[in-house]
Design an enzyme around this catalytic site. Structure first.
Site, PDB file in Angstrom:
ATOM      1  CG  HIS A   2      -0.236   0.138   2.527  1.00 33.51           C
ATOM      2  ND1 HIS A   2       0.213  -0.950   3.252  1.00 33.51           N
ATOM      3  CD2 HIS A   2       0.105   1.225   3.251  1.00 33.51           C
ATOM      4  CE1 HIS A   2       0.788  -0.536   4.358  1.00 33.51           C
ATOM      5  NE2 HIS A   2       0.745   0.781   4.390  1.00 33.51           N
TER       6      HIS A   2
ATOM      7  CG  ASP B 193       0.001  -4.358   2.421  1.00 36.84           C
ATOM      8  OD1 ASP B 193       0.400  -3.855   1.348  1.00 36.84           O
ATOM      9  OD2 ASP B 193      -0.332  -3.682   3.404  1.00 36.84           O
TER      10      ASP B 193
ATOM     11  CB  SER C 252       3.392   1.583   6.031  1.00 35.96           C
ATOM     12  OG  SER C 252       2.305   1.952   6.838  1.00 35.96           O
TER      13      SER C 252
END
Length: 935
Positions: A461, A489, A551
């Site tokens: 993402h 992911d 992230s």
């Protein structure tokens, strides 16, 4: 043939001017109008290439040249186009390194300009929104009604003035006489003098008898402080002189009356309460009971205090009956209101009864005031159950927090010692590698990535739908391409060629999820946190307050091995997706052999099912139908065998085609391995057990340390290193492999390749030609060594001695030395070497006596020489590995330095210049000045 001016599509194209200028001159208006859509204001490279190298061409047109343009297109690709006479045709891209670097910078600049434009538009939009909000704020402020100034009614002002007047009347509290005459003043003066004299006499008697009490000492200290800190003529003495006519209640009631009139929301009720408390004589005892009252019970209390002013017994009776009557007549109320009303009536009864008792016994209600305050403090102390309580304002906002725990300010180390206790656990250290982290920058935001193998790993993402992203590492920006994104992911980026990280992370082979470490860059600062983790399928959760921008950060174990990739942030717990080695590569399609195996299994299953059905169910069918539909087992097996035979034949042909160059060499007699000890005799034997290998991996060692440990273990297991003959080379035996087994050799035949062994120059005749040789130019003499010859050698010498003498008589003739022209590449300093001194046969024993006795190498000299050789070898190997040849001059300098110290010829020699002066060149101008002559 005249050509036009070179064509340039833009100013950057003209400034860079990549490629051939002749190709630019060949551009025509038709070619310009049909140009591909290159990036605006970007350079292109023009090439003029032979047509036959691009298009299939025969005949004379093969050597015609066509224009080829290479550049970056608007869709972000890099391509080359050739003009075939009608239109531009795409061909295989021609790599122009300078052009590619320029396009990369231009692409980055365009991306930054686009981001700047979007930021400016967003800023303008936000500024416009701020202006709209400011106008709306001003408009709403105008709509809010302004509070009118508070108006105080005259009746409350009059009531407050009356209370103030009542509180300021000295009345019965005055201590002065009303009628003063000269006689009364004289009496007062005499009385004061008598009292003073009496006190002085008592003090002198006590001093004489040494009977001074503690109260006397306190009175003396009070007088000293009074006269020391407060002068006799001071305004405080004047204030206290007038205040002592009033009690504390008078002053307090005066302040409350003024504050009530000015600020109270219910001035009438407050002023009536002050007036009734003053008239009844309860005074200060009334104030602590006011929080227990409601509006109704407050007026009941005021009524009973007025009744007490006229008839105290009636007021006490009504006060005692009030709670009982309230319990009966107020039972229709709600529970909360019912309890509040009964509580107020009980407080009224306690105030009236207790106040009357205090007034009767002591004449004041101070003791009742103290008792009520003490009860309130005890009640508050019982409420403090939690560790702290919050103080809120009228709107419910917490304005202060007070801890309920009693803190020892002076001697708190006992409490700390008790709370700390004894340590029962030890926290382990964790391995972190900040050099393996980087920042992933995309138009949508920023994230974190880490280097693993040849990839950059981050969260999917973070990358989004971008094909290229910017990677920030150690202050530099690189552009990386998204290589692969699995179903998880996770995203894998190809590490740019010019990016060389200082560290890389490896995957954990034995993952331990009990304790994890999360590390990332937040606002250019490295943050690290360790927490316990829980596994939920393919994800991890851990109690870490992560922040935005983390992230894609690596989640590692205590050895620095990667377990997962950080994914989510809920404010308290963080989440990560577990990464496996299979995630690094896309799932490959099954090979042809695997497909055939699956097909065979499927056919076998169908065959078995058909056989079972044939045995269980048998139906009558026509013979023609049976001939068309019946298939025997042997037919199916034959079909499968035929298909497998065809596929295996194709596979073997492909393998033979690949291995054809390696199968041409026939097996023959070779001498490989002759003259040296066999190597790798222990190959195949495990030198490390599985436990040792796993232990070394879990220690998190780097590659160099790991290899050193393995070499050390191998040395301990083997006991001695493999021996290799340095004088033997495999290239010497390469010719043996080209001979087949069917060739016979005559090993007695002597083959002459016209390579005669050079005959050393006679050394005895040299002395006749040069009777007085110099010491430096004498050849090395090996006569210092004692001659040890075998019997066989002596016989050979005796047999060859006459022939040698005849040869010497023919050769030894007086020859006049002649000058020889200097060699084009020779040393220009020092004396010329005697080349004959190098032309002699010597063995290993002779090498020990090459140098004279004083100049032979000692053990220390060998160590020093060995260290210099190791240093040179290290410099050269490092330069070859790193492809950085800037350190080679240092190696040459060290070599020349060692040669100079040993008195040998240097590695570098100055070469005589071949540039000869012109024929009429007179040389440089003389600067010595004109000649002076003397007469």
């Amino acid at each position: 043939m005249a050509y036009g001016e070179p064509y340039y599509s833009s100013k950057p194209d003209k400034d860079f001017n990549f490629g051939s200028t002749m190709a630019r001159r060949q551009m025509t208006p038709t070619m310009v109008t049909k140009l591909p859509k290159f990036v605006r204001n970007s350079p292109q490279a023009y090439d003029w290439i032979v047509r036959g190298l691009i298009f299939p061409t025969i005949g004379k047109t093969y050597f015609q040249r066509v224009v080829v343009i290479t550049g970056g297109l608007e869709d972000g690709t890099y391509g080359s186009f050739a003009f075939d006479g009608k239109e531009w045709v795409g061909i295989y891209p021609i790599e122009h390194l300078n052009l590619m670097s320029s396009l990369k910078l231009i692409h980055k600049a365009n991306a930054l300009q686009e981001r700047l434009r979007l930021s400016q538009e967003e800023k303008a939009t936000l500024a416009l929104d701020v202006q709209f909000l400011q106008h709306e704020n001003v408009r709403l402020k105008e709509m809010i009604p302004k509070p009118e100034p508070r108006k105080i009614q005259m009746k409350w002002i009059i009531m407050g003035a009356v209370l103030t007047f009542l509180s300021l009347i000295p009345g019965g509290y005055a201590h002065s006489q009303t009628n003063n005459t000269i006689f009364t003043d004289m009496i007062a003066a005499c009385k004061y003098s008598t009292e003073t004299l009496t006190e002085n006499l008592d003090l002198r008697i006590k001093l004489a008898l040494a009977n001074i009490t503690i109260s006397d000492k306190l009175d003396a200290v009070r007088q000293i402080l009074n006269f020391a800190f407060v002068p006799r003529a001071h305004w405080l003495r004047t204030v206290f002189y007038y205040i002592h006519y009033y009690e504390m209640w008078n002053i307090f009631m005066f302040v409350l009356a003024i504050g009530t009139v000015m600020r109270s929301a219910r001035p009438g009720t407050d002023l009536v309460t002050l007036a009734t408390s003053h008239l009844s004589g309860f005074r200060m005892a009334v104030l602590p009971t006011i929080p227990f009252h409601t509006t109704m019970t407050l007026w009941v209390m005021n009524t009973l205090m007025v009744c007490y002013y006229f008839d105290n017994l009636l007021a006490i009776t009504l006060a005692i009956l009030a709670p009982i009557l309230g319990i009966i007549f107020l039972c229709f109320m709600e529970d909360s209101n019912y309890v509040s009303q009964i509580r107020g009536l009980i407080a009224t009864a306690v105030l009236i009864a207790g106040g009357h008792a205090c007034l009767t016994l002591t004449g004041t209600t101070t003791s009742l005031f103290v008792v009520i305050l003490t009860c309130r403090f005890i009640r508050m102390a019982t409420v403090f159950i939690g560790t702290r309580f919050e103080i809120r304002d009228a709107n419910g906002k917490v304005v202060a927090t007070v801890p309920t725990r009693i803190k020892n300010v002076a001697f708190d180390f006992f409490q700390k010692l008790k709370q700390s206790g004894v340590r029962v656990g030890v926290n382990e250290f964790v391995v972190i590698k900040p050099g393996a982290l980087c920042v992933i920058d995309t138009p949508e935001g920023k994230g974190t990535g880490f280097f693993s193998g040849n990839d950059i790993v981050t969260a999917a993402h973070v990358v989004g739908n971008n094909t290229f992203v910017n990677v920030c590492y150690e202050g530099l920006m690189y552009e990386a391409k998204v290589r692969y994104m699995p179903e998880k992911d996770i995203a894998f980026l190809t590490c740019p060629g010019d990016l060389h990280p200082t560290a890389r992370l490896k995957l954990s082979k034995n993952p331990d999820y009990s304790c994890v470490t999360v590390m990332a860059y937040v606002n250019e600062d490295l943050v690290v946190s360790t927490a316990a983790a829980m596994v939920h399928g393919n994800t991890l959760s851990y109690a870490v307050r992560t922040q935005d921008g983390m992230s894609g950060a690596p989640v590692c174990d205590k050895y620095g091995r990667v377990l997962a990739v950080h994914q989510t942030n809920t404010g308290y717990t963080g989440g990560a997706v577990i990464i496996d080695p299979a995630d690094f590569h896309p799932v490959k399609a099954p090979s042809q052999v695997e497909l055939l195996k699956e097909e065979i299994e499927r056919l076998k299953a169908q065959l078995n099912s058909a056989t079972e059905n044939a045995t269980t169910v048998v139906t009558q069918q026509p013979s023609a139908a049976l001939e068309q539909k019946s298939v025997s087992d042997s037919d199916v097996v034959d079909l499968v065998r035929t298909a497998m035979e065809r596929e295996m034949k194709v596979l073997r042909d492909e393998i033979n085609g690949i291995l054809a160059p390696f199968l041409q060499k026939k097996k023959g007699k070779t001498k490989h391995g002759r003259g040296r000890v066999r190597r790798n005799l222990r190959k195949g034997v495990k030198l490390l057990t599985e436990e040792e290998y796993r232990e070394l991996l879990e220690k998190g060692l780097d590659r160099e340390t790991f290899l050193d440990l393995i070499d050390r273990i191998i040395g301990e297991r083997s006991g001695y290193p493999d021996y290799d003959d340095e004088d033997y080379y495999d290239e010497d035996d390469d010719g043996w492999g080209m001979v087949g087994d069917d060739v016979e050799f005559d090993y007695t035949e002597v083959i002459n390749f016209d390579q005669a062994k050079p005959i050393p120059a006679p050394r005895t005749t040299k002395q006749k030609i040069c009777p007085e040789p110099e010491v430096e130019s004498q050849p090395l003499d090996l006569s210092q060594k004692k001659e040890k010859q075998s019997e066989y050698e002596q016989q050979v010498v005796k047999s060859t001695k006459p022939q040698q003498l005849e040869h010497e008589q023919q050769v030894v003739k007086p020859i006049k030395p002649q000058k020889s022209e200097p060699q084009p590449y020779s040393q220009t300093y020092g004396k010329a070497p005697i080349w004959e001194s190098y032309d002699f046969d010597w063995d290993e024993d002779d090498a020990k006596f090459i140098l004279p006795a004083p100049h032979r190498l000692t053990k220390a000299d060998e160590i020093v020489l060995g260290s210099k050789i190791v240093k040179l070898r290290t410099i050269i190997e490092t330069a070859i590995k790193t492809q950085n040849y800037s350190a080679l001059p240092e190696a040459v300098f060290e070599l020349d330095k060692a040669a100079y110290e040993a008195g040998l010829e240097g590695f570098l020699q100055r070469v005589k210049s071949k540039n000869k002066a012109p024929k009429n060149y007179k040389g440089p101008q003389k600067t010595k000045g004109p000649k002076t002559t003397t007469h």
